[in-house]
Design a protein around this motif. Structure first.
Motif, mmCIF file in Angstrom:
data_model
loop_
_atom_site.group_PDB
_atom_site.id
_atom_site.type_symbol
_atom_site.label_atom_id
_atom_site.label_comp_id
_atom_site.label_asym_id
_atom_site.label_seq_id
_atom_site.Cartn_x
_atom_site.Cartn_y
_atom_site.Cartn_z
ATOM 1 N N VAL A 116 0.863 -1.171 0.000
ATOM 2 C CA VAL A 116 0.000 0.000 0.000
ATOM 3 C C VAL A 116 0.904 1.227 0.000
ATOM 4 N N ASP A 117 0.616 2.172 -0.867
ATOM 5 C CA ASP A 117 1.396 3.408 -0.911
ATOM 6 C C ASP A 117 0.657 4.509 -0.170
ATOM 7 N N TYR A 118 1.406 5.214 0.662
ATOM 8 C CA TYR A 118 0.891 6.369 1.386
ATOM 9 C C TYR A 118 1.687 7.591 0.969
ATOM 10 N N SER A 119 0.996 8.605 0.509
ATOM 11 C CA SER A 119 1.652 9.903 0.290
ATOM 12 C C SER A 119 1.730 10.585 1.640
ATOM 13 N N PHE A 120 2.841 11.262 1.883
ATOM 14 C CA PHE A 120 2.975 11.951 3.169
ATOM 15 C C PHE A 120 3.552 13.342 2.973
ATOM 16 N N THR A 121 3.231 14.183 3.931
ATOM 17 C CA THR A 121 3.802 15.520 4.026
ATOM 18 C C THR A 121 4.272 15.686 5.462
ATOM 19 N N ASP A 122 5.565 15.896 5.632
ATOM 20 C CA ASP A 122 6.153 16.108 6.960
ATOM 21 C C ASP A 122 6.694 17.522 7.035
ATOM 22 N N VAL A 123 6.447 18.171 8.160
ATOM 23 C CA VAL A 123 6.931 19.529 8.386
ATOM 24 C C VAL A 123 7.986 19.482 9.490
ATOM 25 N N PHE A 124 9.119 20.109 9.208
ATOM 26 C CA PHE A 124 10.238 20.163 10.159
ATOM 27 C C PHE A 124 10.554 21.610 10.495
ATOM 28 N N VAL A 125 11.056 21.827 11.704
ATOM 29 C CA VAL A 125 11.596 23.132 12.090
ATOM 30 C C VAL A 125 13.029 22.920 12.556
ATOM 31 N N ARG A 126 13.850 23.926 12.298
ATOM 32 C CA ARG A 126 15.243 23.866 12.738
ATOM 33 C C ARG A 126 15.306 24.365 14.179
ATOM 34 N N ARG A 127 15.805 23.522 15.055
ATOM 35 C CA ARG A 127 16.047 23.874 16.449
ATOM 36 C C ARG A 127 17.554 24.031 16.628
ATOM 37 N N ALA A 128 17.965 24.461 17.797
ATOM 38 C CA ALA A 128 19.392 24.659 18.064
ATOM 39 C C ALA A 128 20.190 23.368 17.866
ATOM 40 N N ASP A 129 19.549 22.224 18.133
ATOM 41 C CA ASP A 129 20.250 20.944 18.012
ATOM 42 C C ASP A 129 19.901 20.181 16.736
ATOM 43 N N GLY A 130 19.248 20.835 15.781
ATOM 44 C CA GLY A 130 18.974 20.181 14.497
ATOM 45 C C GLY A 130 17.506 20.248 14.100
ATOM 46 N N TRP A 131 17.177 19.547 13.017
ATOM 47 C CA TRP A 131 15.817 19.523 12.489
ATOM 48 C C TRP A 131 14.939 18.599 13.327
ATOM 49 N N ARG A 132 13.711 19.055 13.631
ATOM 50 C CA ARG A 132 12.747 18.272 14.389
ATOM 51 C C ARG A 132 11.414 18.266 13.643
ATOM 52 N N ALA A 133 10.765 17.095 13.594
ATOM 53 C CA ALA A 133 9.462 16.981 12.947
ATOM 54 C C ALA A 133 8.398 17.577 13.863
ATOM 55 N N VAL A 134 7.556 18.443 13.302
ATOM 56 C CA VAL A 134 6.463 19.038 14.076
ATOM 57 C C VAL A 134 5.096 18.559 13.597
ATOM 58 N N SER A 135 5.042 18.038 12.374
ATOM 59 C CA SER A 135 3.754 17.604 11.838
ATOM 60 C C SER A 135 3.971 16.570 10.747
ATOM 61 N N SER A 136 3.011 15.640 10.671
ATOM 62 C CA SER A 136 3.040 14.641 9.609
ATOM 63 C C SER A 136 1.599 14.319 9.235
ATOM 64 N N GLN A 137 1.360 14.241 7.940
ATOM 65 C CA GLN A 137 0.031 13.846 7.463
ATOM 66 C C GLN A 137 0.196 12.837 6.346
ATOM 67 N N MET A 138 -0.596 11.758 6.408
ATOM 68 C CA MET A 138 -0.527 10.704 5.403
ATOM 69 C C MET A 138 -1.874 10.543 4.706
ATOM 70 N N THR A 139 -1.807 10.161 3.445
ATOM 71 C CA THR A 139 -2.995 9.877 2.653
ATOM 72 C C THR A 139 -2.748 8.592 1.891
ATOM 73 N N ARG A 140 -3.715 7.690 1.944
ATOM 74 C CA ARG A 140 -3.577 6.448 1.168
ATOM 75 C C ARG A 140 -3.783 6.756 -0.304
ATOM 76 N N ARG A 141 -2.899 6.214 -1.143
ATOM 77 C CA ARG A 141 -3.004 6.447 -2.579
ATOM 78 C C ARG A 141 -3.896 5.424 -3.224
#
Length: 141
Positions: A116-141
């Protein structure tokens, strides 16, 4: 003599622009590697790595519309034994200290199941110690 100020201006412009281009390329590579680390941590139920990758404000929206927080994800059961996940078609969009990564997660629940393929969109923000994921959304294709 008029050529000299133009040459100096051109060189200064290149000196300023080149590091930004390198930084953007480096950020893109780091974010793609982070996506792979994230999938590997999920497959291996590596909660320590997940805790480092996910921002405390993290929210995930699943294909069925269910929302999970970072703590929900850290307490989630492991994926089914024998399942596989392969990331494909990763595309990184940078905007300062925010990045959006879109792609496809090719998920196979077990060796004999149809993938099964899922399209995803992940949002990252740069923190002092690197990139951190703040949001993720998936949709079944």
């Amino acid at each position: 003599m008029k050529l000299r100020p133009c040459l100096v201006l051109t060189l200064l412009t290149l000196c300023v622009a080149a590091p930004r281009a390198f930084a953007a390329d480096n950020d893109e590579a780091v974010l793609k590697a982070t996506e792979q680390t994230w999938i590997t941590a999920i497959v291996n139920t590596d909660r320590v790595t997940l805790d480092k990758l996910l921002d405390d404000s993290f929210v995930e929206t699943s294909p069925n519309g269910q929302r999970r927080s970072k703590s929900d994800l850290l307490l989630a059961p492991p994926p089914p034994p024998g399942s596989t996940q392969v990331l494909m078609d990763l595309d990184v969009h940078l905007n300062g200290d925010t990045a959006i990564v879109i792609g496809t997660n090719h998920f196979k629940p077990n060796a004999t199941a149809q993938p099964v393929d899922y399209s995803f969109t992940d949002v990252f923000v740069r923190r002092a110690d690197g990139w951190r994921a703040v949001s993720s959304q998936m949709t079944r294709r």
